[in-house]
Design a protein around this motif. Structure first.
Motif, PDB file in Angstrom:
ATOM      1  N   GLU A  32     -39.120   3.648  40.107  1.00  0.00           N
ATOM      2  CA  GLU A  32     -39.504   2.928  41.323  1.00  0.00           C
ATOM      3  C   GLU A  32     -40.407   1.737  40.988  1.00  0.00           C
ATOM      4  O   GLU A  32     -40.250   0.636  41.525  1.00  0.00           O
ATOM      5  CB  GLU A  32     -40.233   3.891  42.266  1.00  0.00           C
ATOM      6  N   ALA A  33     -41.344   1.956  40.063  1.00  0.00           N
ATOM      7  CA  ALA A  33     -42.259   0.872  39.671  1.00  0.00           C
ATOM      8  C   ALA A  33     -41.497  -0.273  39.003  1.00  0.00           C
ATOM      9  O   ALA A  33     -41.811  -1.450  39.207  1.00  0.00           O
ATOM     10  CB  ALA A  33     -43.339   1.420  38.739  1.00  0.00           C
ATOM     11  N   ILE A  34     -40.472   0.075  38.220  1.00  0.00           N
ATOM     12  CA  ILE A  34     -39.662  -0.953  37.550  1.00  0.00           C
ATOM     13  C   ILE A  34     -38.919  -1.795  38.587  1.00  0.00           C
ATOM     14  O   ILE A  34     -38.903  -3.029  38.508  1.00  0.00           O
ATOM     15  CB  ILE A  34     -38.676  -0.283  36.553  1.00  0.00           C
ATOM     16  N   VAL A  35     -38.337  -1.135  39.579  1.00  0.00           N
ATOM     17  CA  VAL A  35     -37.588  -1.852  40.630  1.00  0.00           C
ATOM     18  C   VAL A  35     -38.521  -2.818  41.371  1.00  0.00           C
ATOM     19  O   VAL A  35     -38.203  -3.993  41.583  1.00  0.00           O
ATOM     20  CB  VAL A  35     -36.948  -0.855  41.626  1.00  0.00           C
ATOM     21  N   LEU A  36     -39.703  -2.314  41.756  1.00  0.00           N
ATOM     22  CA  LEU A  36     -40.651  -3.151  42.514  1.00  0.00           C
ATOM     23  C   LEU A  36     -41.153  -4.325  41.678  1.00  0.00           C
ATOM     24  O   LEU A  36     -41.322  -5.436  42.175  1.00  0.00           O
ATOM     25  CB  LEU A  36     -41.847  -2.308  42.983  1.00  0.00           C
ATOM     26  N   ALA A  37     -41.397  -4.074  40.401  1.00  0.00           N
ATOM     27  CA  ALA A  37     -41.918  -5.136  39.530  1.00  0.00           C
ATOM     28  C   ALA A  37     -40.884  -6.238  39.358  1.00  0.00           C
ATOM     29  O   ALA A  37     -41.209  -7.430  39.386  1.00  0.00           O
ATOM     30  CB  ALA A  37     -42.308  -4.545  38.169  1.00  0.00           C
ATOM     31  N   GLU A  38     -39.620  -5.828  39.199  1.00  0.00           N
ATOM     32  CA  GLU A  38     -38.582  -6.852  39.058  1.00  0.00           C
ATOM     33  C   GLU A  38     -38.467  -7.665  40.347  1.00  0.00           C
ATOM     34  O   GLU A  38     -38.347  -8.896  40.321  1.00  0.00           O
ATOM     35  CB  GLU A  38     -37.236  -6.214  38.702  1.00  0.00           C
ATOM     36  N   ASP A  93     -35.992   3.135  29.602  1.00  0.00           N
ATOM     37  CA  ASP A  93     -36.341   3.290  31.017  1.00  0.00           C
ATOM     38  C   ASP A  93     -35.867   2.122  31.901  1.00  0.00           C
ATOM     39  O   ASP A  93     -35.646   2.295  33.094  1.00  0.00           O
ATOM     40  CB  ASP A  93     -37.873   3.402  31.185  1.00  0.00           C
ATOM     41  N   THR A  94     -35.764   0.921  31.323  1.00  0.00           N
ATOM     42  CA  THR A  94     -35.431  -0.251  32.150  1.00  0.00           C
ATOM     43  C   THR A  94     -33.929  -0.522  32.218  1.00  0.00           C
ATOM     44  O   THR A  94     -33.502  -1.429  32.933  1.00  0.00           O
ATOM     45  CB  THR A  94     -36.119  -1.523  31.616  1.00  0.00           C
ATOM     46  N   ILE A  95     -33.135   0.254  31.475  1.00  0.00           N
ATOM     47  CA  ILE A  95     -31.699  -0.071  31.383  1.00  0.00           C
ATOM     48  C   ILE A  95     -31.033  -0.060  32.753  1.00  0.00           C
ATOM     49  O   ILE A  95     -30.263  -0.956  33.092  1.00  0.00           O
ATOM     50  CB  ILE A  95     -30.989   0.899  30.402  1.00  0.00           C
ATOM     51  N   ARG A  96     -31.367   0.948  33.548  1.00  0.00           N
ATOM     52  CA  ARG A  96     -30.700   1.071  34.847  1.00  0.00           C
ATOM     53  C   ARG A  96     -30.935  -0.180  35.710  1.00  0.00           C
ATOM     54  O   ARG A  96     -30.008  -0.709  36.324  1.00  0.00           O
ATOM     55  CB  ARG A  96     -31.206   2.317  35.576  1.00  0.00           C
ATOM     56  N   GLN A  97     -32.175  -0.671  35.734  1.00  0.00           N
ATOM     57  CA  GLN A  97     -32.466  -1.855  36.545  1.00  0.00           C
ATOM     58  C   GLN A  97     -31.840  -3.107  35.930  1.00  0.00           C
ATOM     59  O   GLN A  97     -31.329  -3.966  36.641  1.00  0.00           O
ATOM     60  CB  GLN A  97     -33.977  -2.027  36.717  1.00  0.00           C
ATOM     61  N   LYS A  98     -31.868  -3.185  34.614  1.00  0.00           N
ATOM     62  CA  LYS A  98     -31.298  -4.369  33.961  1.00  0.00           C
ATOM     63  C   LYS A  98     -29.779  -4.453  34.175  1.00  0.00           C
ATOM     64  O   LYS A  98     -29.219  -5.550  34.194  1.00  0.00           O
ATOM     65  CB  LYS A  98     -31.649  -4.357  32.471  1.00  0.00           C
ATOM     66  N   GLN A  99     -29.132  -3.297  34.374  1.00  0.00           N
ATOM     67  CA  GLN A  99     -27.688  -3.303  34.655  1.00  0.00           C
ATOM     68  C   GLN A  99     -27.359  -4.031  35.958  1.00  0.00           C
ATOM     69  O   GLN A  99     -26.243  -4.510  36.145  1.00  0.00           O
ATOM     70  CB  GLN A  99     -27.164  -1.863  34.750  1.00  0.00           C
ATOM     71  N   GLN A 100     -28.320  -4.115  36.870  1.00  0.00           N
ATOM     72  CA  GLN A 100     -28.088  -4.806  38.148  1.00  0.00           C
ATOM     73  C   GLN A 100     -27.940  -6.314  37.946  1.00  0.00           C
ATOM     74  O   GLN A 100     -27.480  -7.020  38.830  1.00  0.00           O
ATOM     75  CB  GLN A 100     -29.256  -4.573  39.133  1.00  0.00           C
ATOM     76  N   ARG A 134     -29.056  -1.348  20.328  1.00  0.00           N
ATOM     77  CA  ARG A 134     -27.597  -1.384  20.567  1.00  0.00           C
ATOM     78  C   ARG A 134     -27.270  -1.035  22.020  1.00  0.00           C
ATOM     79  O   ARG A 134     -26.320  -1.581  22.589  1.00  0.00           O
ATOM     80  CB  ARG A 134     -26.882  -0.430  19.602  1.00  0.00           C
ATOM     81  N   GLU A 135     -28.072  -0.158  22.615  1.00  0.00           N
ATOM     82  CA  GLU A 135     -27.866   0.157  24.042  1.00  0.00           C
ATOM     83  C   GLU A 135     -28.083  -1.095  24.899  1.00  0.00           C
ATOM     84  O   GLU A 135     -27.298  -1.406  25.793  1.00  0.00           O
ATOM     85  CB  GLU A 135     -28.858   1.231  24.504  1.00  0.00           C
ATOM     86  N   PHE A 136     -29.194  -1.800  24.644  1.00  0.00           N
ATOM     87  CA  PHE A 136     -29.496  -3.005  25.437  1.00  0.00           C
ATOM     88  C   PHE A 136     -28.499  -4.126  25.171  1.00  0.00           C
ATOM     89  O   PHE A 136     -28.181  -4.906  26.071  1.00  0.00           O
ATOM     90  CB  PHE A 136     -30.924  -3.485  25.151  1.00  0.00           C
TER      91      PHE A 136
END
Ligand SMILES: [Zn+2]
Length: 387
Positions: free
Chosen positions: A96-102, A121-128, A159-161
């Motif tokens: 939630e904090a990652i989403v709000l910060a972005e 931890d940030t991969i899910r948000q970065k996929q957006q 490699r994931e990123f």
């Protein structure tokens, strides 16, 4: 097509003459900039119009630490607090904090981020793909014996990123990496964008010069030992930078206690070097700022970063400029806006799309509605971001 004029138009390099008109396609690509043309009925925007900004240094994954770490403790206690606080929140709170910060970065006119990651931890948000990212996967490890394992973990995470956007494996800071880890990261750094936290406080230089100072407390807290560390008799930058001979595109972050001598050495060793300022984080942690006028005098190519919400109250590049403006009122706004846009895009290798109003680019448009001169930003900013 849309035509825009503004009270003040900054194109990523300099302020344009009054009456300049920015021509944008409907999908946000710069078509042209017109001068002295009266035939078009342009939409006039109040205040400053500029390209989207580049946050050259952030740790999005630490956003949940906002407000939890005391200010002005100095770097060693700050790092101990981050280490202790990293795992105190649930995965949901971290997400939630990652989403709000972005979201906050987008509202503040940021379009791209050089983001440090130690976890996925940030991969899910970065996929957006709401922002452009270069992820710097950070290696930390004081003991040579663990270096290969630490490095392999970072390479796998990288490699994931890399499936999403450009990413590279980098070193955290001179005081947190062993010689073996430096060598392993250096070996995979050819033609990669890299970064390192550099000379954030006097203790860091003291450690390398004499083997003493506050960092021994950090080593003992983490490893219950400090006997592995060997001083070089030179300061931090002068010790580690010559070892990074494969890191040609390097962003040095903080530089709070870097001297003229350090800068000259760094410029003699590196072709493409960026000096990233994070003034609000410096104030938060050390309550001290780099000698920015001295850095300008020595031709440092500057970029700006927010660092993380662990050491900042907000993620806003314009707020970083406000702080520099407050402490160094003689630095021209035009110069700082360049650091925030075209310089940042160059540092992250995104200059072909971002950082300036030039034909064919898609840099995003930021209007700061209440700017009333080319000399300074107002205290309370009214920012509108137009993709
Ligand atoms: Zn940082």
């Amino acid at each position: 097509m849309q035509f825009y004029s503004a009270d003040f138009m900054f194109d990523g390099h300099s302020f344009l003459a009054d009456g300049s008109i920015l021509v944008m396609s409907d999908d946000g690509i710069v078509e042209d900039i017109l001068h002295n043309e009266t035939t078009h009925s342009a939409k006039h925007l109040k205040g400053l119009l500029m390209p989207g900004m580049i946050n050259a240094h952030c740790h999005l994954e630490l956003s949940h630490l906002k407000g939890l770490i005391p200010e002005h403790t100095g770097l060693v206690d700050f790092l101990l607090s981050v280490n202790a606080g990293r795992h105190t929140c649930s995965p949901e709170q971290i997400d939630e904090a990652i989403v709000l910060a972005e979201q906050q970065m987008i509202q503040n006119g940021i379009v791209a981020v050089g983001d440090i990651s130690n976890t996925n931890d940030t991969i899910r948000q970065k996929q957006q793909q709401q922002l452009h990212y270069h992820t710097f996967v950070e290696c930390v490890g004081l003991l040579d014996a663990n270096a290969q394992q630490r490095f392999d973990n970072s390479l796998n995470l990288c490699r994931e990123f890399e499936k999403l956007h450009p990413a590279s494996v980098v070193l955290h800071a001179p005081y947190s990496v062993s010689d073996t880890l430096i060598r392993l990261v250096n070996e995979v750094s050819d033609k990669k964008r890299t970064t390192i936290h550099n000379q954030e406080c006097d203790d860091e230089n003291e450690l390398f010069l004499s083997g003493n100072g506050n960092f021994l407390k950090l080593f003992n807290a983490i490893l219950q030992d400090d006997s592995f560390f060997r001083a070089s008799g030179k300061n931090s930058l002068q010790t580690y930078l010559p070892k990074l001979d494969q890191q040609e595109q390097l962003i040095l972050v903080h530089n709070t206690v870097s001297t003229e001598e350090d800068i000259r050495l760094a410029h003699s060793l590196k072709k493409e070097l960026y000096w990233c300022l994070c003034p609000n984080a410096n104030r938060y942690i050390e309550n001290k700022l780099p000698d920015i006028p001295m850095m300008m005098k020595n031709d440092c190519t500057m970029v700006l970063g927010t660092d993380s919400l662990a050491s900042n109250h907000e993620l806003s590049i314009l707020a970083e400029i406000q702080t520099i403006q407050y402490y160094f009122p003689l630095i021209p706004l035009e110069e700082m806006l360049r650091w925030a846009t075209s310089n940042g895009a160059n540092a992250l290798g995104m200059q072909h799309t971002l950082g300036s109003f030039e034909k064919g680019k898609k840099p995003g448009m930021v209007q700061v509605e209440n700017v009333v001169s080319r000399d300074s930003l107002p205290e309370n900013l009214v920012i509108h971001y137009r993709p």
